[in-house]
Design an enzyme around this catalytic site. Sequence first.
Site, PDB file in Angstrom:
ATOM      1  NE  ARG A  87      41.732  47.724  38.816  1.00  0.00           N
ATOM      2  CZ  ARG A  87      41.864  46.986  37.724  1.00  0.00           C
ATOM      3  NH1 ARG A  87      42.837  47.220  36.873  1.00  0.00           N
ATOM      4  NH2 ARG A  87      41.013  45.999  37.477  1.00  0.00           N
ATOM      5  CG  ASP A  99      36.246  37.598  44.622  1.00  0.00           C
ATOM      6  OD1 ASP A  99      35.357  38.467  44.704  1.00  0.00           O
ATOM      7  OD2 ASP A  99      37.238  37.725  43.883  1.00  0.00           O
TER       8      ASP A  99
END
Length: 624
Positions: free
Chosen positions: A276, A405
């Site tokens: 981020r 993932d």
Amino acid sequence: MQPPSRQDYVSLSLPGLESGGYNNSKQWRRQSCWRKWKQLSRLQRSLILCIVVLLFIFGLATYPTVTEHLRGLGDGEHDTDSKDIPGPTFPPLLPEPDKVAQPALPEQTSQRKLSTKSRPVLQRRGNASEVVAAVQKAAVVKEDLEEGVISSWHGPLVDTNQATDGAKSKEKDNSPADHEAKLPQDSEASRLEEVRKAFRHAWSGYKQFSWGHDELRPISKTYSEWFGLGLTLIDALDTMWLLGLKEEFEEARAWVATELTFDKNVDVNLFESTIRILGGLLSTYHLTGDALFLDKAKDIGSRLMPAFNTPSKIPYSDVNIGKGIAHPPRWTSDSTLSEVTSIQLEFRELGRLTQEPQYQAAVDEVMKQIHKLDGKQDGLVPMFINTNNGQFTHQGVYTLGARADSYYEYLLKQWIQGGKKDHQLLEDYLQAIEGVKKNLLQKSSPHGLTFVGELSHGQFSPKMDHLVCFLPGTLALGAHNGLPADHMDLAKELMETCYQMYVQMETGLSPEIVHFNMHEGSIRDIEVKLADRHNLLRPETVESLFYLYRFTEDHKYQEWGWEILQNFNKYTKVSSGGYTSINNVRDPEYPSPRDKMESFFLGETLKYLYLLFSHDPDLVSLDH
């Protein structure tokens, strides 16, 4: 003296007898009716009001239909092109069914009373759903007015203390359905502008109620703090630049220049702060060429490096960026596999830009360790790894969902980022995709949707996270870069499944987790447990839609993304500013807002929607 009472009679005192007799005037009857009305319970009064409103609206809705029908009978003909005849009207943006290769699923019609062609993004004139919606809204108006706020989750929150008649009219004009009716939705410019409007609305809430803080809480009009580093603002910088929002970008840049400091005694998560903050600063530097963002990226990157000071070179999960001390979570010495293998793109790029090799060396060592570890199954990896000995833990559980993932996603993207030269990364990726096909790929019943489940100690589970919807885009990206053509075929099948995870829900928004039926005779392909019905405004599906559209130029992927944007507007938009994640995608009447806008809604979800609707292949080119 009163006569003795008799058990078979009831004494009754009527007002007015003392004054000379029973008063049967209209005024007395009105007062008596009012007293009876006040004696009814609140629920009874609400039900009566609902019935009255229903009859009134039904009368208004049916009157034109009946009169036109009678007029048509009298004229002896029926003009199907007449604009005066009420009936279903469909905006031109939606493709015809024969242009969209997808099965018509019965649960869509049985649960939502809508066909594939007429999902909630459509507007019908004078249909029954509008009548029911109006009645349901009227039923809660009286109660909500007494509390000061009307929460209508067919649209944004309405603050009755501020909403004048003019404001209400404005809100109606800004509803998704009204936009759909007014705008030429098949045009690229109008859809791009709708994304800009969504961003501005989200940004206005952040600016008003949580400026400089991590995340907006739009319902309570305040903020939540995670690291205290302005996560939403930094995550959204490159999105603002791509969307051409110069004023908003300059405001944010000024805050980064004057207010953003990493010299704080605060623990941050290595993975979250990398993707981020470090990622946001690096991408903004690439788009703008502004050295401010590279300087800030180098500052945070260097402060995260202590995380790699472990016996195994597998990084700790948390770092105090002020003290330079890293540590694992308090409850374990393990790190999540997806977290330690999904920071490589950012650190490799930081090393390239700064010409300081320690950044890439640290993350490359992690990948080398993972490559040679035992405990994989056909290229699939467990979810946890120990930072002391560098070995997999909790072995036997394999998933492409949470905790694993992005390991698979970053394998391919690192290979591309490095000029397709690292054969170890390519080998691990190809082996993993074959492992998915062999162990995790199944089809649902009754409509044969292809999905990716999970494997736990040899037992298959038909559970699929929304996070897995990164996979269609990753497969398509690999096929575009010369990997086997059947990867693109699988990408298209999984993209259809991820889309169905949205359209089979009553709100048109996907839950966090679904379970697929595999038994013959099943009625529904998808089931959702009560605890899994939340939607966090995640980007994985729209990111994959972007990739599929870029590589196939099939406009159905744009249409699917347009529906998702409309439903975000319909069920998650908050009138005072911002969007909120919701608890229940199966309840369109009250999806239950969670009062949180994740930074990735601005940093990723809206960004990928904008790229999806653009016809310009050079807007963030996938070939350079």
